[in-house]
Write a protein that holds these residues in place. Structure first.
Motif, mmCIF file in Angstrom:
data_model
loop_
_atom_site.group_PDB
_atom_site.id
_atom_site.type_symbol
_atom_site.label_atom_id
_atom_site.label_comp_id
_atom_site.label_asym_id
_atom_site.label_seq_id
_atom_site.Cartn_x
_atom_site.Cartn_y
_atom_site.Cartn_z
ATOM 1 N N THR A 88 24.601 42.979 -9.249
ATOM 2 C CA THR A 88 25.095 42.998 -10.628
ATOM 3 C C THR A 88 26.613 43.125 -10.620
ATOM 4 N N ASP B 159 25.864 41.428 -15.703
ATOM 5 C CA ASP B 159 25.174 40.197 -15.334
ATOM 6 C C ASP B 159 24.758 40.273 -13.883
ATOM 7 N N ASP C 161 16.499 37.273 -20.418
ATOM 8 C CA ASP C 161 17.331 36.582 -21.416
ATOM 9 C C ASP C 161 16.524 36.265 -22.674
ATOM 10 N N THR D 86 22.017 35.514 -15.165
ATOM 11 C CA THR D 86 21.665 36.004 -16.504
ATOM 12 C C THR D 86 22.530 35.219 -17.475
ATOM 13 N N ALA E 39 15.172 37.268 -14.401
ATOM 14 C CA ALA E 39 16.392 37.227 -15.218
ATOM 15 C C ALA E 39 16.200 36.333 -16.441
ATOM 16 N N ARG E 40 15.505 35.202 -16.240
ATOM 17 C CA ARG E 40 15.260 34.286 -17.364
ATOM 18 C C ARG E 40 14.388 34.950 -18.432
ATOM 19 N N LYS F 198 15.351 35.152 -10.187
ATOM 20 C CA LYS F 198 15.839 34.266 -11.261
ATOM 21 C C LYS F 198 14.831 34.203 -12.408
ATOM 22 N N SER G 207 15.005 42.569 -12.471
ATOM 23 C CA SER G 207 16.265 42.061 -13.022
ATOM 24 C C SER G 207 16.945 43.234 -13.716
ATOM 25 N N SER H 293 22.417 35.525 -21.211
ATOM 26 C CA SER H 293 22.443 35.946 -22.614
ATOM 27 C C SER H 293 23.872 35.935 -23.138
ATOM 28 N N MET I 187 20.221 43.771 -16.797
ATOM 29 C CA MET I 187 21.365 43.257 -17.556
ATOM 30 C C MET I 187 21.719 44.164 -18.726
#
Ligand code: ZN
Ligand code: ZN
Length: 354
Positions: free
Chosen positions: A315, A332, A146, A345, A142-143, A139, A223, A347, A225
């Motif tokens: 994903t 995502d 973003d 995710t 992922a942050r 996480k 991550s 964004s 994305m």
């Protein structure tokens, strides 16, 4: 950390005995890191205890290994291992994970002539269900992704090249995370129709799409994305395809549940794309697991195997590619909970910027 590692080892031992194996030899760095926390290169023998063998380049780094005996050898790793193991450490049937160069395999037969080697397939399956610590790291990755995506938008201006944007992206991935989980894809215009396009010297012009696909590393965890949008006033068909992709993604996110077959989940998104008339233009699977490796089980595709389980991180990335024109993919990451997925995710998925 130690008790998490112990839980992983207990699960591994359970799986090995289910496969009728008395031990295992691990060579994949991700599997070794998963079981003992060591992030360098080496081999790990799993038997009545864990024995990690590495070479002097990693002698000091090997301090990060927990709950296993560490042997630093100047010999070849397999010879070092042979010396370190007591007779009977392994029993008769020992599992080999991952893929081994053929020469190494032959050497293994020579060094351990009494061991019956067989394929151990349980590690990837074990790793596909994440524990809380792993989920927290993913996480975080992922942050960070973003945040970097937000910064990236300010770099997009007419004349900037794919390579320049990719280089800036990699710089930020190292500065704000701990690196890039794979070579980022930055594709303008028709390059976006190649799902794995490599960044080129193509310059961005007003009136074409931009596809970016990248991932961050955080303490070994990845991550992943993707976002695609039009730079300027979009073509009508792009707007349509963009919304088909979002519909396909939402349908899959709504359907995903523990116990569901991976092929079935792929089919949910694929059907939305087929019904819109673009079935031929979606040539890859819907998604993949993400963890210590950016591509790991579950493989959510028409050729995938197995069922979704609570605690899996994967994903959801439908794509439509019109060769010679452009492609759209939105990707995502989710953590699968008991009642469905949590998207990690966040964004924005806008259709255009200008
Ligand atoms: Zn990706
Ligand atoms: Zn991906």
């Amino acid at each position: 950390m130690v008790c998490r590692l112990n839980r992983r080892r207990d699960r591994l031992k359970g799986s090995l005995s289910e496969e009728g194996l008395s031990g295992a030899l691990l060579t994949d760095p991700a599997n070794i890191r998963y079981l003992c926390g060591f992030s360098g290169e080496g081999i790990l023998a799993v038997g009545e205890a864990l024995v990690l063998v590495t070479d002097p380049r990693y002698g000091e780094q090997a301090e990060e290994a927990q709950g296993c005996r560490v042997v630093v050898t100047r010999e070849r790793l397999l010879d070092g291992l042979k010396e370190a193991l007591k007779d009977g450490f392994w029993g008769e049937r020992v599992g080999l994970e991952g893929s081994l160069p053929y020469g190494t395999y032959l050497r293994l037969l020579e060094v351990f002539p009494d061991v019956g080697w067989t394929k151990a397939s349980c590690l990837e399956a074990l790793r596909s269900v994440k524990d809380e610590g792993e989920i927290a790291l993913i996480k975080e990755a992922a942050r960070i992704g973003d945040r970097i995506f937000g910064e990236l938008l300010s770099l997009l201006r007419p004349g900037v090249t794919e390579r320049e944007v990719a280089a800036e992206l990699v710089y930020r991935l190292h500065k704000e995370g701990e690196g890039s989980s794979f070579e980022p894809i930055v594709a303008f215009g028709p390059n976006s129709s190649k799902p794995h396009a490599a960044p080129s010297d193509r310059k961005l012009v007003e009136g074409e799409p931009v596809l970016v696909d990248f991932g961050v590393l955080r303490r070994g965890y990845a991550s992943d994305m993707t976002r695609t949008f039009w730079f300027g006033e979009p073509e009508e068909e792009f707007v349509k395809v963009h919304s088909v992709i979002l519909d396909a993604q939402s349908a899959a996110l709504e359907a995903a549940r523990p116990g569901m077959d991976v092929v079935e989940l792929d089919g949910v998104a694929r059907k939305v794309i087929e019904d819109a008339g673009y079935g031929e233009n979606f040539g890859h699977g819907l998604g993949h697991g993400v963890g210590l490796e950016v591509h790991e089980p579950p493989r959510i595709s028409p050729k995938g195997e197995g069922k979704l389980e609570e605690g899996m991180v994967f994903t959801v990335e439908p794509g439509i590619y019109l060769p010679g024109r452009w492609g759209v993919r939105t990707e995502d990451m989710v953590v699968l909970g008991r009642d469905g997925p949590e998207v990690i995710t966040s964004s924005p998925k806008f259709v255009r910027i200008s």
